[in-house]
Enzyme design. Structure first.
Site, short mmCIF file in Angstrom:
data_model
loop_
_atom_site.label_atom_id
_atom_site.label_comp_id
_atom_site.label_asym_id
_atom_site.label_seq_id
_atom_site.Cartn_x
_atom_site.Cartn_y
_atom_site.Cartn_z
N ILE A 268 4.53 8.30 12.38
CA ILE A 268 5.73 7.66 12.95
C ILE A 268 6.11 6.39 12.21
CG2 ILE A 268 5.38 8.60 15.26
CD1 ILE A 268 4.13 5.95 16.09
N GLY A 269 5.32 6.00 11.24
CA GLY A 269 5.66 4.78 10.51
C GLY A 269 4.83 4.64 9.24
N GLY A 271 4.09 1.33 6.42
CA GLY A 271 4.44 -0.02 5.99
C GLY A 271 3.39 -0.62 5.09
N GLY A 272 3.44 -1.95 4.95
CA GLY A 272 2.54 -2.64 4.05
C GLY A 272 1.08 -2.49 4.44
N ASP A 383 6.04 -14.08 12.15
CA ASP A 383 6.81 -12.97 11.56
C ASP A 383 7.68 -12.29 12.61
OD1 ASP A 383 7.74 -11.41 9.49
OD2 ASP A 383 6.10 -9.96 9.60
#
Length: 543
Positions: A268-269, A271-272, A383
């Site tokens: 579902i994702g 990223g870094g 963030d």
């Protein structure tokens, strides 16, 4: 002959660029196509390029290019603009990933790390064997003698171009505050220049990181899963972390089973930090964030982020902060509650009603107030952004991704929250004062929250959103800036909230509102009352 000279010039330019990268590994790719835009988009998609720096205004305006990646326009060493059109098509999940599933790529031969178009896309007369290999990869070895420009000349040219830059970052509030603008001009210009240089450094590191990722992406899904298991099951790569009793610990075998052996449809994702999978543990649907096996967070570089998130989230309990359910220390995996409605950015793109938007802002203010008022150790998120605010099935919000959060030890009788650290966060949301000085404070979160408010009110994702809001106020046209997809906004109160958001983005920290001050946040409280019909929210230490 002409194309050969073009190729030699290209190699010289890339060699000069390589020399600026110091000791970093640089991977150079090229494509030859009779249509520049089509070839560029083709290359971007095949290599999964997320951001590109370009020196052509006309090219940067092309919609097809702006949709497939973020476009930075830099002309003569001067930053001009950044497009965010791609954010309507991609995003990132506040567990620390991206909501866009991985796209398929062309299979490459083992000896090649570049991409070339099919033969029909090439000019038949193009021959440059003495410059590049047969796979279309420019040879950029350290012994490459084709670079005729040395590092000192390149650095001198950059310094000369920078000396003519006159950039401003987020002008101050109101046309009648020219004196305040003048007083903060120096720090504004300095932070803008530093941001440009920092972003270029990040891009260089990104190219290095993508080199590792690219090698893995060309593998089949089955091989990638085998590689992931091999790296996580053979040995524990990280120091043992003391996990609190109320946080469950799972073996890697449970994580593998929960995700159906890391089945691609459960992704579902991305990223870094690494991939985020949907899974089931103990009959409960969860989101599982795995540390990337190698690349950006290779080796021990990922462990501090894992440790930070465990330490912070294990001691926080708040209805609008994401809940950490468990961890897997073998692979630095984090298990969260699953929030099915994605991120606040996803909600805005779907036309989230203004009443829900205001309620979410009030919820996130309470979350930040809870973090900043925690004693004896206050917490700064560092963030805050749209993609780190997650929504459950009823669009109730949770603040997530605490990998960059910082815990600040508070001294008795002292209210100032400040910690010196390396600048971190996301461009556009990052406090310019923090970027310039390295002093992370509670006001840094307030700055980011101000940007979020402006985005929620307007639906705009541009980096210069505060500047646009200032212009709308000067032109008495705030109503035209409000996002019409959210419905009919209460105009007067919405404008007051917009002005409050601009105060959050003030260059002087002491001019920003305090997140725990009810008096400062009265415009938001009034709008929340109008949206929900409930009594205005009041902050208290026990909230």
């Amino acid at each position: 002959m002409h194309r050969g000279r073009e190729t030699e010039a290209m190699v010289r330019m890339l060699s000069q660029y390589k020399s600026l990268c110091d000791t970093r590994e640089v991977r150079a790719h090229y494509i030859t196509h009779d249509d520049i835009l089509t070839g560029l988009v083709n290359l971007i998609k095949k290599l999964k390029i997320k951001r590109i720096v370009i020196g052509s205004r006309n090219m940067a305006k092309q919609e097809v290019l702006r949709k497939c990646c973020q476009v930075w326009v830099v002309i003569n060493g001067k930053y001009v603009s950044t497009s965010s059109d791609h954010l309507r098509h991609t995003g990132s999940i506040g567990y620390g990933g991206s909501s866009e599933l991985l796209a398929s790529t062309h299979e490459l031969s083992d000896e090649s790390d570049g991409y070339t178009t099919p033969p029909s896309d090439f000019y038949d007369s193009f021959e440059a064997d003495d410059i590049m290999d047969g796979n279309g990869v420019i040879q950029m070895d350290g012994a490459d003698q084709s670079a005729k420009y040395d590092v000192q000349e390149a650095e001198q040219s950059i310094e000369e171009s920078n000396s003519y830059e006159e950039l401003e970052f987020f002008p101050e509030e109101g046309a009648d505050e020219s004196d305040e603008i003048h007083s903060s001009r120096n720090i504004s210009e300095k932070s803008a220049k530093l941001m440009e240089m920092e972003e270029l450094r990040r891009r260089l590191k990104y190219l290095q990181d993508e080199g590792h990722d690219h090698e893995e992406n060309v593998l089949s899904p089955r091989k990638k899963n085998d590689l992931l298991r091999e790296r996580t099951l053979l040995k524990k790569r990280y120091p043992q972390l003391q996990i609190p009793d109320h946080i469950a610990e799972f073996p890697m075998s449970r994580i593998t089973k929960a995700t159906n052996n890391f089945y691609s449809q459960n992704l579902i994702g991305e990223g870094g930090y690494g991939p985020v999978y949907k899974g089931r543990l103990g009959g409960v649907t969860v989101a599982i964030k795995l540390l990337r096996p190698h690349g950006k967070l290779h080796g021990r570089q990922g462990f501090p982020e894992f440790q930070q998130e465990v330490v912070v989230l294990s001691r926080i309990e708040h209805p609008h902060i994401v809940k950490l359910i468990g961890v897997c220390q073998e692979s630095c995996a984090l298990v969260y509650e699953h929030l099915p409605n994605g991120t606040l950015m996803d909600g805005l793109s779907k036309g989230l009603p203004w009443k829900d938007r205001i309620r979410i802002l009030a919820e996130q203010r309470s979350a930040l107030a809870h973090l900043h008022s925690s004693r004896p150790q206050a917490i700064i998120h560092a963030d805050l952004k749209l993609t780190n605010i997650l929504l459950d099935a009823g669009n109730t919000s949770r603040l997530g991704d605490f990998g960059t959060a910082r815990v600040v030890q508070m001294k008795p009788l002292e209210d100032t929250i400040c910690r010196r650290t390396n600048p971190m966060g996301t461009m556009g949301y990052m406090d310019p004062v923090f970027f310039t000085t390295g002093e992370l404070t509670a006001e840094s979160d307030v700055y980011a929250f101000g940007v979020v408010i402006l985005q929620v009110l307007t639906g705009l994702l541009d980096l210069n959103i505060a500047e646009q809001a200032q212009e709308a106020i000067r032109m008495d046209a705030v109503h035209s800036l409000l996002d019409a997809s959210a419905g009919s906004w209460p105009g007067v109160q919405a404008e007051r909230l917009l002005r409050l958001a601009l105060r959050c983005c003030h260059m002087e920290r002491n001019r920003r509102p305090t997140i725990t001050s009810d008096a400062d946040w009265r415009p938001l409280d009034i709008l929340r009352t109008m949206a929900t019909g409930s009594k205005p929210w009041r902050w208290s230490q026990g909230s």
